[in-house]
Design a protein around this motif. Sequence first.
Motif, PDB file in Angstrom:
ATOM      1  N   UNK A  42       0.842  -1.190   0.000  1.00  0.00           N
ATOM      2  CA  UNK A  42       0.000   0.000   0.000  1.00  0.00           C
ATOM      3  C   UNK A  42       0.882   1.247   0.000  1.00  0.00           C
ATOM      4  N   UNK A  43       0.322   2.345  -0.480  1.00  0.00           N
ATOM      5  CA  UNK A  43       1.048   3.607  -0.599  1.00  0.00           C
ATOM      6  C   UNK A  43       0.359   4.651   0.274  1.00  0.00           C
ATOM      7  N   UNK A  44       1.134   5.305   1.119  1.00  0.00           N
ATOM      8  CA  UNK A  44       0.579   6.268   2.066  1.00  0.00           C
ATOM      9  C   UNK A  44       1.014   7.675   1.682  1.00  0.00           C
ATOM     10  N   UNK A  45       0.036   8.540   1.435  1.00  0.00           N
ATOM     11  CA  UNK A  45       0.293   9.941   1.147  1.00  0.00           C
ATOM     12  C   UNK A  45      -0.188  10.728   2.353  1.00  0.00           C
ATOM     13  N   UNK A  46       0.770  11.255   3.150  1.00  0.00           N
ATOM     14  CA  UNK A  46       0.357  11.856   4.415  1.00  0.00           C
ATOM     15  C   UNK A  46       1.468  12.650   5.053  1.00  0.00           C
ATOM     16  N   UNK A  50       0.828  14.323  11.629  1.00  0.00           N
ATOM     17  CA  UNK A  50      -0.463  14.957  11.895  1.00  0.00           C
ATOM     18  C   UNK A  50      -1.452  13.967  12.510  1.00  0.00           C
ATOM     19  N   UNK A  51      -2.551  14.508  13.002  1.00  0.00           N
ATOM     20  CA  UNK A  51      -3.616  13.674  13.556  1.00  0.00           C
ATOM     21  C   UNK A  51      -4.811  13.659  12.611  1.00  0.00           C
ATOM     22  N   UNK A  52      -4.546  13.796  11.338  1.00  0.00           N
ATOM     23  CA  UNK A  52      -5.608  13.831  10.341  1.00  0.00           C
ATOM     24  C   UNK A  52      -6.308  12.483  10.239  1.00  0.00           C
ATOM     25  N   UNK A  53      -7.573  12.484   9.795  1.00  0.00           N
ATOM     26  CA  UNK A  53      -8.276  11.215   9.585  1.00  0.00           C
ATOM     27  C   UNK A  53      -7.612  10.398   8.486  1.00  0.00           C
ATOM     28  N   UNK A  54      -7.861   9.094   8.495  1.00  0.00           N
ATOM     29  CA  UNK A  54      -7.260   8.179   7.517  1.00  0.00           C
ATOM     30  C   UNK A  54      -8.314   7.768   6.486  1.00  0.00           C
ATOM     31  N   UNK A  55      -7.985   7.971   5.221  1.00  0.00           N
ATOM     32  CA  UNK A  55      -8.853   7.568   4.127  1.00  0.00           C
ATOM     33  C   UNK A  55      -8.196   6.397   3.406  1.00  0.00           C
ATOM     34  N   UNK A  82      -2.043  16.771   0.816  1.00  0.00           N
ATOM     35  CA  UNK A  82      -0.890  17.673   0.793  1.00  0.00           C
ATOM     36  C   UNK A  82      -1.091  18.875   1.711  1.00  0.00           C
ATOM     37  N   UNK A  83      -2.341  19.163   2.045  1.00  0.00           N
ATOM     38  CA  UNK A  83      -2.639  20.197   3.039  1.00  0.00           C
ATOM     39  C   UNK A  83      -2.563  19.658   4.459  1.00  0.00           C
ATOM     40  N   UNK A  84      -2.321  18.368   4.600  1.00  0.00           N
ATOM     41  CA  UNK A  84      -2.232  17.757   5.921  1.00  0.00           C
ATOM     42  C   UNK A  84      -3.577  17.497   6.565  1.00  0.00           C
ATOM     43  N   UNK A  85      -4.653  17.479   5.776  1.00  0.00           N
ATOM     44  CA  UNK A  85      -5.998  17.340   6.326  1.00  0.00           C
ATOM     45  C   UNK A  85      -6.520  15.911   6.275  1.00  0.00           C
ATOM     46  N   UNK A  86      -5.784  15.029   5.603  1.00  0.00           N
ATOM     47  CA  UNK A  86      -6.172  13.621   5.546  1.00  0.00           C
ATOM     48  C   UNK A  86      -4.931  12.784   5.268  1.00  0.00           C
ATOM     49  N   UNK A  87      -4.921  11.576   5.783  1.00  0.00           N
ATOM     50  CA  UNK A  87      -3.881  10.599   5.463  1.00  0.00           C
ATOM     51  C   UNK A  87      -4.503   9.597   4.504  1.00  0.00           C
ATOM     52  N   UNK A 201     -18.776  16.486  -1.462  1.00  0.00           N
ATOM     53  CA  UNK A 201     -19.298  15.689  -0.351  1.00  0.00           C
ATOM     54  C   UNK A 201     -18.174  14.967   0.380  1.00  0.00           C
ATOM     55  N   UNK A 202     -17.214  14.459  -0.377  1.00  0.00           N
ATOM     56  CA  UNK A 202     -16.103  13.747   0.237  1.00  0.00           C
ATOM     57  C   UNK A 202     -15.248  14.698   1.072  1.00  0.00           C
ATOM     58  N   UNK A 203     -14.997  15.887   0.546  1.00  0.00           N
ATOM     59  CA  UNK A 203     -14.205  16.855   1.306  1.00  0.00           C
ATOM     60  C   UNK A 203     -14.919  17.245   2.601  1.00  0.00           C
ATOM     61  N   UNK A 204     -16.230  17.381   2.542  1.00  0.00           N
ATOM     62  CA  UNK A 204     -16.997  17.730   3.741  1.00  0.00           C
ATOM     63  C   UNK A 204     -16.856  16.650   4.804  1.00  0.00           C
ATOM     64  N   UNK A 205     -16.937  15.394   4.383  1.00  0.00           N
ATOM     65  CA  UNK A 205     -16.783  14.295   5.336  1.00  0.00           C
ATOM     66  C   UNK A 205     -15.383  14.282   5.954  1.00  0.00           C
ATOM     67  N   UNK A 206     -14.382  14.452   5.117  1.00  0.00           N
ATOM     68  CA  UNK A 206     -12.999  14.401   5.589  1.00  0.00           C
ATOM     69  C   UNK A 206     -12.688  15.538   6.552  1.00  0.00           C
ATOM     70  N   UNK A 207     -13.238  16.709   6.269  1.00  0.00           N
ATOM     71  CA  UNK A 207     -12.881  17.893   7.058  1.00  0.00           C
ATOM     72  C   UNK A 207     -13.839  18.180   8.208  1.00  0.00           C
TER      73      UNK A 207
END
Length: 214
Positions: A42-46, A50-55, A82-87, A201-207
């Motif tokens: 698996x590839x992790x972009x994160x 950070x304590x961002x949620x994991x997608x 890349x904004x650090x808002x999700x892993x 919708x996806x951005x709203x859920x993540x943020x």
Amino acid sequence: MMKRLLAVAVAGLAIAVLGVLAFSEPGESSDGVTLSRQADGSMVLADLGSKAPVLDVYEDFDCPVCKDMHGKVDTTIQRLAREGRVKVVFHTVTIFRDEPMRSNSIRAAAAARCVPEANWLAFRDALYAMQPAPHGQASGFAVADLAAAARKAGASVDSCVTSQSYADVHVAETAKIPLEGTPTVVLDGQLLGNEAFDPAALEKLITGGVGVQV
């Protein structure tokens, strides 16, 4: 019931990924955000600190619906990462059992494992762009074409790609993942539905939006 069982099973995998994130060695960095390959492929972009949620994104490169989702939300997903808002954890799987889809998928996935982190996202884009069509009928992802696509993405890995060095390990890792289909998208253990195809919708859920019920 099957959706609930799938959510529970994939949530367990997501929890395991959280543990891996803390110990990953980065392969590419940009303002604290790295793209790194895990032991399972698996590839992790994160931003690992950070304590961002994991997608978790489970995708098959021969899956037309995965290609559709990629075209709709990948830019949003990568921007948020890349904004650090999700892993984001990209899991490449082979969901198909029938030919030619199964062999198409395995060839592409094995090739992707050959490509270094610095070139992987560009190669992933190339794979979706060259996805065999019509689905279920066309053979594609020939090893020579995959090697050429890797070179275009900046990675000279011809021998690894043409020998399919990672085919067996890819199949073995896929067998460990309890999926009913692809794409499967999970946010902090929560199985997502149609919102996974809607960038807003996806951005709203993540943020911080309200999660869906499954």
